[in-house]
Scaffold this motif. Structure first.
Motif, PDB file in Angstrom:
ATOM      1  N   VAL A  76       0.834  -1.202   0.000  1.00  0.00           N
ATOM      2  CA  VAL A  76       0.000   0.000   0.000  1.00  0.00           C
ATOM      3  C   VAL A  76       0.869   1.254   0.000  1.00  0.00           C
ATOM      4  O   VAL A  76       0.588   2.221  -0.726  1.00  0.00           O
ATOM      5  CB  VAL A  76      -0.965  -0.008   1.209  1.00  0.00           C
ATOM      6  CG1 VAL A  76      -1.595   1.375   1.423  1.00  0.00           C
ATOM      7  CG2 VAL A  76      -2.055  -1.047   1.012  1.00  0.00           C
ATOM      8  N   VAL A  77       1.937   1.259   0.796  1.00  0.00           N
ATOM      9  CA  VAL A  77       2.838   2.416   0.830  1.00  0.00           C
ATOM     10  C   VAL A  77       3.516   2.601  -0.524  1.00  0.00           C
ATOM     11  O   VAL A  77       3.658   3.727  -1.023  1.00  0.00           O
ATOM     12  CB  VAL A  77       3.886   2.257   1.948  1.00  0.00           C
ATOM     13  CG1 VAL A  77       4.958   3.336   1.843  1.00  0.00           C
ATOM     14  CG2 VAL A  77       3.211   2.322   3.302  1.00  0.00           C
ATOM     15  N   GLU A  78       3.923   1.496  -1.141  1.00  0.00           N
ATOM     16  CA  GLU A  78       4.528   1.567  -2.475  1.00  0.00           C
ATOM     17  C   GLU A  78       3.533   2.172  -3.476  1.00  0.00           C
ATOM     18  O   GLU A  78       3.900   3.002  -4.315  1.00  0.00           O
ATOM     19  CB  GLU A  78       4.957   0.175  -2.921  1.00  0.00           C
ATOM     20  CG  GLU A  78       5.653   0.143  -4.271  1.00  0.00           C
ATOM     21  CD  GLU A  78       6.079  -1.258  -4.684  1.00  0.00           C
ATOM     22  OE1 GLU A  78       6.464  -1.430  -5.854  1.00  0.00           O
ATOM     23  OE2 GLU A  78       6.025  -2.176  -3.838  1.00  0.00           O
ATOM     24  N   LEU A  79       2.269   1.778  -3.365  1.00  0.00           N
ATOM     25  CA  LEU A  79       1.230   2.305  -4.245  1.00  0.00           C
ATOM     26  C   LEU A  79       1.022   3.797  -4.006  1.00  0.00           C
ATOM     27  O   LEU A  79       0.936   4.596  -4.963  1.00  0.00           O
ATOM     28  CB  LEU A  79      -0.073   1.539  -4.020  1.00  0.00           C
ATOM     29  CG  LEU A  79      -1.302   2.037  -4.776  1.00  0.00           C
ATOM     30  CD1 LEU A  79      -1.106   1.872  -6.281  1.00  0.00           C
ATOM     31  CD2 LEU A  79      -2.540   1.263  -4.316  1.00  0.00           C
ATOM     32  N   LEU A  80       0.929   4.205  -2.744  1.00  0.00           N
ATOM     33  CA  LEU A  80       0.778   5.622  -2.421  1.00  0.00           C
ATOM     34  C   LEU A  80       1.934   6.440  -2.980  1.00  0.00           C
ATOM     35  O   LEU A  80       1.733   7.527  -3.554  1.00  0.00           O
ATOM     36  CB  LEU A  80       0.715   5.805  -0.902  1.00  0.00           C
ATOM     37  CG  LEU A  80      -0.638   5.688  -0.212  1.00  0.00           C
ATOM     38  CD1 LEU A  80      -0.455   5.647   1.298  1.00  0.00           C
ATOM     39  CD2 LEU A  80      -1.542   6.852  -0.601  1.00  0.00           C
ATOM     40  N   ASP A  81       3.137   5.923  -2.813  1.00  0.00           N
ATOM     41  CA  ASP A  81       4.334   6.617  -3.283  1.00  0.00           C
ATOM     42  C   ASP A  81       4.306   6.760  -4.802  1.00  0.00           C
ATOM     43  O   ASP A  81       4.575   7.844  -5.350  1.00  0.00           O
ATOM     44  CB  ASP A  81       5.572   5.843  -2.838  1.00  0.00           C
ATOM     45  CG  ASP A  81       6.863   6.569  -3.153  1.00  0.00           C
ATOM     46  OD1 ASP A  81       6.868   7.821  -3.123  1.00  0.00           O
ATOM     47  OD2 ASP A  81       7.872   5.900  -3.450  1.00  0.00           O
TER      48      ASP A  81
END
Length: 211
Positions: free
Chosen positions: A180-185
């Motif tokens: 999810v963090v990778e996607l947000l980034d």
């Protein structure tokens, strides 16, 4: 880079019975378009309070908060509603999806609240977050990671200039949280949205441009 969030000597206190709790003390912070900044600290240190000010759902007791050029303390409620609907996206730890709406309908909700439709934008984001095959499913039929990806797409559907995320991995296992963090980034870079993320997880903060 253009500064889209500016906090200058911000103070915010709350009353708990007879006790006065100082949540923020002389906080100063700037956030530029396309930049990711992480607020790191234990529960109760004021991270969510800072996010609420940037998201225009709260006002400071003193100091200045400017978001997309709008003075949060001086703005009318109507101006703040318009700011939230058109320029700010929010991602929560608890997802906050509407249970009787499908994935597609949840993602489109910010547009609907502003009396707008953009089916191609909704379809694009469903594909980007890997949920186009789940478009007609309801939140109860999704995994935690799928619910959070739906929430990320919903936060970005109206092309906000500022994105705030409050412990977005708090209800996820470590692997799903990292995805999810990778996607947000990835999405904030592509969309040029300024991302302010609150977390107590050092591995999440490590992705940010500044902590």
């Amino acid at each position: 880079m253009k500064q889209v969030v500016e906090l200058e000597n911000v103070n915010r206190k709350f009353h708990r019975g007879d006790e006065v709790v100082l949540a923020l003390a002389d906080l100063s912070l700037t956030l530029a378009e396309g930049e990711m900044v992480a607020l790191v600290g234990p529960s109760g240190c004021g991270k969510s309070t800072a996010l609420n000010l940037v998201a225009a759902v709260d006002r400071p007791d003193s100091g200045a908060v400017r978001v997309c050029g709008i003075d949060i303390a001086a703005a009318s409620e109507e101006e703040l509603v318009t700011l939230r609907r058109r320029r700010i996206g929010m991602v929560f730890q608890a997802f906050h999806l509407v249970p009787h709406l499908t994935v597609e309908e949840n993602i489109a909700l910010p547009l609907a609240l502003d009396h707008r439709r953009d089916p191609s934008r909704v379809a694009e984001l469903m594909r980007r977050v890997g949920l186009d095959h789940r478009r007609r499913h309801y939140p109860s039929e999704l995994s935690g990671g799928e619910q959070q990806r739906t929430a990320v797409a919903r936060a970005l559907v109206h092309r906000p200039q500022v994105l705030v995320a409050d412990e977005p991995t708090g209800n996820l296992d470590s692997r799903t949280g990292a995805n999810v963090v990778e996607l947000l980034d990835e999405l904030r870079r592509d969309e040029r949205a300024a991302l302010l993320l609150a977390t107590h997880d050092a591995t999440v903060a490590a992705v940010a441009d500044r902590v």
